[in-house]
Design a protein around this motif. Structure first.
Motif, short mmCIF file in Angstrom:
data_model
loop_
_atom_site.label_atom_id
_atom_site.label_comp_id
_atom_site.label_asym_id
_atom_site.label_seq_id
_atom_site.Cartn_x
_atom_site.Cartn_y
_atom_site.Cartn_z
N PRO A 1 2.70 13.46 9.35
CA PRO A 1 3.20 12.26 10.01
C PRO A 1 2.61 12.01 11.40
N VAL A 2 2.36 13.05 12.18
CA VAL A 2 1.79 12.86 13.52
C VAL A 2 0.35 12.34 13.41
N GLN A 3 -0.39 12.76 12.39
CA GLN A 3 -1.74 12.23 12.20
C GLN A 3 -1.69 10.72 11.92
N TYR A 4 -0.71 10.28 11.14
CA TYR A 4 -0.56 8.85 10.90
C TYR A 4 -0.21 8.13 12.20
N CYS A 5 0.61 8.74 13.02
CA CYS A 5 0.97 8.16 14.31
C CYS A 5 -0.28 7.97 15.17
N LEU A 6 -1.13 8.99 15.22
CA LEU A 6 -2.37 8.90 16.00
C LEU A 6 -3.32 7.87 15.40
N PHE A 7 -3.41 7.80 14.08
CA PHE A 7 -4.22 6.78 13.43
C PHE A 7 -3.72 5.39 13.81
N GLY A 8 -2.41 5.20 13.76
CA GLY A 8 -1.83 3.90 14.13
C GLY A 8 -2.15 3.53 15.56
N LEU A 9 -2.05 4.50 16.46
CA LEU A 9 -2.38 4.24 17.87
C LEU A 9 -3.85 3.86 18.02
N THR B 1 0.86 -1.18 0.00
CA THR B 1 0.00 0.00 0.00
C THR B 1 0.90 1.23 0.00
N ILE B 2 0.58 2.17 -0.87
CA ILE B 2 1.33 3.43 -0.92
C ILE B 2 0.63 4.43 0.01
N VAL B 3 1.40 5.03 0.91
CA VAL B 3 0.88 6.09 1.77
C VAL B 3 1.70 7.34 1.52
N GLU B 4 1.05 8.48 1.64
CA GLU B 4 1.72 9.75 1.44
C GLU B 4 1.44 10.66 2.62
N ALA B 5 2.39 11.51 2.94
CA ALA B 5 2.24 12.46 4.03
C ALA B 5 2.77 13.81 3.58
N ASP B 6 2.26 14.84 4.22
CA ASP B 6 2.70 16.19 3.91
C ASP B 6 2.62 17.00 5.20
N ALA B 7 3.55 17.87 5.38
CA ALA B 7 3.54 18.74 6.56
C ALA B 7 2.47 19.81 6.41
N PRO B 8 1.99 20.34 7.54
CA PRO B 8 1.07 21.48 7.45
C PRO B 8 1.79 22.67 6.80
N SER B 9 1.03 23.59 6.27
CA SER B 9 1.64 24.72 5.56
C SER B 9 2.55 25.54 6.46
N PHE B 10 2.22 25.69 7.74
CA PHE B 10 3.07 26.49 8.62
C PHE B 10 4.39 25.79 8.96
N MET B 11 4.52 24.51 8.56
CA MET B 11 5.77 23.77 8.78
C MET B 11 6.47 23.49 7.44
N GLY B 12 6.08 24.19 6.38
CA GLY B 12 6.76 24.06 5.10
C GLY B 12 6.12 23.13 4.10
#
Length: 135
Positions: free
Chosen positions: A39-47, A20-31
């Motif tokens: 990535p933190v949202q994926y961490c919370l999803f995993g938890l 499965t291909i997963v993609e992540a992107d930082a919020p705009s205020f972090m570039g």
């Protein structure tokens, strides 16, 4: 990835014989451009997914049929350290909200899931982390 208008990160996750291909992107205020979950949202999803799976497995083990199970993960972030402005903890709190129906002993199932969930363990216990540069 460095292409304009695309998410910053992509990974191929192998599971069984599939990928499965997963993609992540930082919020705009972090570039980033906030095109995908960060990535933190994926961490919370995993938890949350890990806790739900653990809870459901324990219920099945005890012969309890669940009619409904929803796990929501929330966190309280302080990004001052991430941008070099302080030394305060970056994540101040993580909360799991569990909505469940299916009979008796839900409190006991919650307790056991908290004890047995690998995601909870990773979040609440120091784990040695090695980071090395790959050639």
């Amino acid at each position: 990835m460095f292409e304009e208008g695309k998410p910053q990160f992509r990974a191929s996750l192998k599971h069984g014989e599939s990928f499965t291909i997963v993609e992540a992107d930082a919020p705009s205020f972090m570039g980033g451009s906030a095109l995908k979950p960060d990535p933190v949202q994926y961490c919370l999803f995993g938890l949350a997914a890990c806790f739900a799976q653990t809870f459901a497995s324990i219920a099945a083990e005890k012969g309890i049929k669940l009619r409904n199970l929803k796990v929501t993960a929330e966190n309280k972030m302080n990004l001052k350290k991430a941008v070099g402005l302080s030394n305060e903890p970056m994540v101040e709190r993580v909360k799991l909200k569990v909505t469940v129906s299916g009979g008796k002993n839900m409190g006991e199932l919650l307790r056991l899931a908290k004890e047995r969930c690998p995601g909870v363990y990773c979040l609440t216990n120091p784990i040695k982390l090695d980071i090395e540069r790959a050639e």
